[in-house]
Design an enzyme around this catalytic site. Structure first.
Site, PDB file in Angstrom:
ATOM      1  N   HIS A 107       0.845  -1.198   0.000  1.00 14.76           N
ATOM      2  CA  HIS A 107       0.000   0.000   0.000  1.00 14.76           C
ATOM      3  C   HIS A 107       0.878   1.245   0.000  1.00 14.76           C
ATOM      4  CE1 HIS A 107      -0.047   0.903   4.597  1.00 14.76           C
ATOM      5  NE2 HIS A 107       1.022   0.203   4.299  1.00 14.76           N
ATOM      6  N   CYS A 114       6.438   6.274   4.031  1.00  9.47           N
ATOM      7  CA  CYS A 114       5.270   5.442   3.718  1.00  9.47           C
ATOM      8  C   CYS A 114       4.408   6.054   2.617  1.00  9.47           C
ATOM      9  CB  CYS A 114       4.434   5.197   4.974  1.00  9.47           C
ATOM     10  SG  CYS A 114       5.305   4.230   6.212  1.00  9.47           S
ATOM     11  N   HIS A 133       4.852   0.305  -0.495  1.00  6.82           N
ATOM     12  CA  HIS A 133       5.683  -0.585   0.319  1.00  6.82           C
ATOM     13  C   HIS A 133       4.772  -1.697   0.830  1.00  6.82           C
ATOM     14  CE1 HIS A 133       3.856   2.109   3.281  1.00  6.82           C
ATOM     15  NE2 HIS A 133       4.045   1.140   4.175  1.00  6.82           N
ATOM     16  N   HIS A 151       3.813  -5.117   3.687  1.00  3.45           N
ATOM     17  CA  HIS A 151       3.854  -5.657   5.046  1.00  3.45           C
ATOM     18  C   HIS A 151       3.429  -7.115   5.017  1.00  3.45           C
ATOM     19  CE1 HIS A 151       4.242  -1.707   6.945  1.00  3.45           C
ATOM     20  NE2 HIS A 151       3.306  -1.279   6.115  1.00  3.45           N
ATOM     21  N   ASP A 191      -4.912 -10.632   0.513  1.00  3.76           N
ATOM     22  CA  ASP A 191      -3.616 -11.303   0.461  1.00  3.76           C
ATOM     23  C   ASP A 191      -2.960 -11.149  -0.902  1.00  3.76           C
ATOM     24  OD1 ASP A 191      -1.501 -12.851   1.562  1.00  3.76           O
ATOM     25  OD2 ASP A 191      -2.283 -14.635   0.548  1.00  3.76           O
ATOM     26  N   HIS A 192      -1.693 -10.733  -0.884  1.00  3.32           N
ATOM     27  CA  HIS A 192      -0.894 -10.498  -2.093  1.00  3.32           C
ATOM     28  C   HIS A 192      -1.581  -9.507  -3.039  1.00  3.32           C
ATOM     29  CE1 HIS A 192       1.318 -13.912  -0.526  1.00  3.32           C
ATOM     30  NE2 HIS A 192       2.336 -13.459  -1.249  1.00  3.32           N
ATOM     31  N   GLU A 235       0.855  -4.784  12.078  1.00  6.01           N
ATOM     32  CA  GLU A 235       1.473  -4.327  10.832  1.00  6.01           C
ATOM     33  C   GLU A 235       2.962  -4.678  10.860  1.00  6.01           C
ATOM     34  OE1 GLU A 235       1.178  -0.221   8.502  1.00  6.01           O
ATOM     35  OE2 GLU A 235       2.460  -0.093  10.286  1.00  6.01           O
TER      36      GLU A 235
END
Length: 148
Positions: free
Chosen positions: A27, A46, A52, A54, A92-93, A137
């Site tokens: 994100h 960020c 970037h 997580h 996810d992904h 996070e």
């Protein structure tokens, strides 16, 4: 010391059940309501235009009466399927900002990710069972959301 809890006296017990699910997503922290300069000042690295990622850890906690017949608050298989539908399939992904319509106009902070997960789960779990969504996070940044 005598137990004065009315539910316990009637044989009804309340339990909290937590299921942990990890997912990876990228994100960019960027608010459309702020200038580029304000976004950079508030979100720092960020706010990188390329984003970037997580490896998030989500803990979903439900609360309910322990069923006297099954001994469960909720069937874990059912909870796992709900988590798959609300967390894994859409998040996810994924790039949260580009792949999840909810975040098109909502900043993809961990606070808002927790609220997104909460909103999805309360729609499909039995009424009143959702208790808490906790999102890690990072090891140091953790958000707890209880629908408030």
């Amino acid at each position: 010391m005598a137990n004065t809890n009315a539910e316990h006296q009637t044989g009804e017990r309340i339990a909290y059940l937590t299921r942990v699910q990890c997912f990876s997503a990228s994100h960019r922290l960027h608010s459309l309501g702020l200038s580029d300069e304000e976004n950079q000042r508030i979100f720092g690295k960020c706010n990188n235009p390329n984003g970037h990622g997580h490896n998030y850890r989500a803990e979903v906690t439900v609360r309910g009466k322990i069923n006297k017949v099954t001994g469960m608050v909720i069937n874990l298989t059912d909870l796992k399927e709900c988590i798959e539908e609300v967390i894994m399939v859409p998040l996810d992904h994924r790039n949260l900002d580009k792949d999840v319509p909810y975040f098109a106009n909502v900043v993809s902070t961990t606070e808002n990710v927790a609220a997104y997960i909460w909103d999805g789960l309360v729609k499909i779990l039995p009424v009143g069972e959702m208790y808490e969504v906790k999102i890690y996070e990072t090891d140091k940044n953790i958000v707890v959301y209880r629908g408030e």
